[in-house]
Design a protein around this motif. Structure first.
Motif, short mmCIF file in Angstrom:
data_model
loop_
_atom_site.label_atom_id
_atom_site.label_comp_id
_atom_site.label_asym_id
_atom_site.label_seq_id
_atom_site.Cartn_x
_atom_site.Cartn_y
_atom_site.Cartn_z
N CYS A 199 0.87 -1.18 0.00
CA CYS A 199 0.00 0.00 0.00
C CYS A 199 0.90 1.23 0.00
CB CYS A 199 -0.89 0.04 1.25
SG CYS A 199 -2.33 -1.03 1.16
N GLY B 125 -4.55 10.21 1.65
CA GLY B 125 -5.00 9.25 0.66
C GLY B 125 -4.09 8.04 0.66
N THR B 126 -4.68 6.88 0.39
CA THR B 126 -3.90 5.66 0.30
C THR B 126 -4.46 4.78 -0.80
OG1 THR B 126 -3.01 3.76 1.52
CG2 THR B 126 -5.25 4.43 2.05
N ILE B 127 -3.61 3.94 -1.38
CA ILE B 127 -4.01 3.08 -2.47
C ILE B 127 -3.35 1.72 -2.32
CG2 ILE B 127 -2.16 3.92 -3.97
CD1 ILE B 127 -4.16 3.64 -6.33
N THR C 153 -8.84 2.58 -3.00
CA THR C 153 -8.36 3.82 -2.39
C THR C 153 -9.19 4.20 -1.19
OG1 THR C 153 -9.74 5.16 -3.86
CG2 THR C 153 -7.49 4.72 -4.59
N TYR D 228 -9.80 7.96 1.29
CA TYR D 228 -9.49 9.36 1.57
C TYR D 228 -10.19 9.80 2.85
CZ TYR D 228 -8.56 9.26 -3.46
OH TYR D 228 -8.10 8.92 -4.71
N THR E 90 -7.07 13.15 -5.48
CA THR E 90 -7.15 11.83 -6.10
C THR E 90 -5.78 11.20 -6.10
OG1 THR E 90 -8.95 12.56 -7.56
CG2 THR E 90 -7.79 10.53 -8.15
N ILE E 91 -5.69 10.00 -5.53
CA ILE E 91 -4.44 9.25 -5.51
C ILE E 91 -4.48 8.20 -6.60
CG2 ILE E 91 -5.26 7.55 -3.81
CD1 ILE E 91 -2.45 7.62 -2.56
N SER E 92 -3.34 8.01 -7.27
CA SER E 92 -3.27 7.00 -8.32
C SER E 92 -1.87 6.43 -8.37
CB SER E 92 -3.67 7.57 -9.68
OG SER E 92 -2.81 8.62 -10.05
N LEU F 8 -6.55 -0.95 4.06
CA LEU F 8 -6.15 0.43 3.81
C LEU F 8 -6.04 1.18 5.14
CD1 LEU F 8 -8.44 1.21 0.75
CD2 LEU F 8 -6.00 0.70 0.73
#
Length: 124
Positions: free
Chosen positions: A33, A48-50, A57, A59, A68-70, A104
């Protein structure tokens, strides 16, 4: 050895946008992650985490709908797209990684690997 290097910080006016990047190297764990945090070490707030394996994801409410996390797995690069920035978003932003994550999390103490940070300043 895991290495993380952030870039893309800068100064922007309220309502503006920035995109942060984090180049990652030294790991091949598809179950990792990655996350973005902001603030001083020991008091960092996760924004944010992915999950690298599936793209899920999370938030916190403070940034939901604006950030926005990517993750580009081919480039091993994590991104944070920040829109509608506010003065209270001003902070040092860090990317972080934890291996073998099963859920997450944006808890600072769950991430052993950190970048050096990039400064974001939102001011008119």
């Amino acid at each position: 050895q895991v290495q993380l290097a952030e870039s893309g910080g800068g100064s922007v006016q309220p309502g503006g946008s920035l995109r942060l990047s984090c180049a990652a190297s030294g790991f091949t764990d598809s179950g990792a992650c990655m996350a973005w945090f902001r603030g001083a070490p020991g008091q960092r707030e996760g924004v944010g985490t992915i999950y690298a394996g599936g793209g899920q994801t999370y938030y916190p409410d403070s940034v939901k709908g604006r950030f926005t996390i990517s993750l580009d797995n081919a480039k091993n690069t994590l991104y944070l797209e920040m829109n509608w920035l506010k003065p209270e978003d001003t902070a040092m932003y860090y990317c972080a990684l934890r291996r073998g994550c099963g859920y997450l999390s944006v808890a600072e103490n769950e991430y052993p690997y950190w970048g050096q940070g990039t400064q974001v300043t939102v001011s008119s």
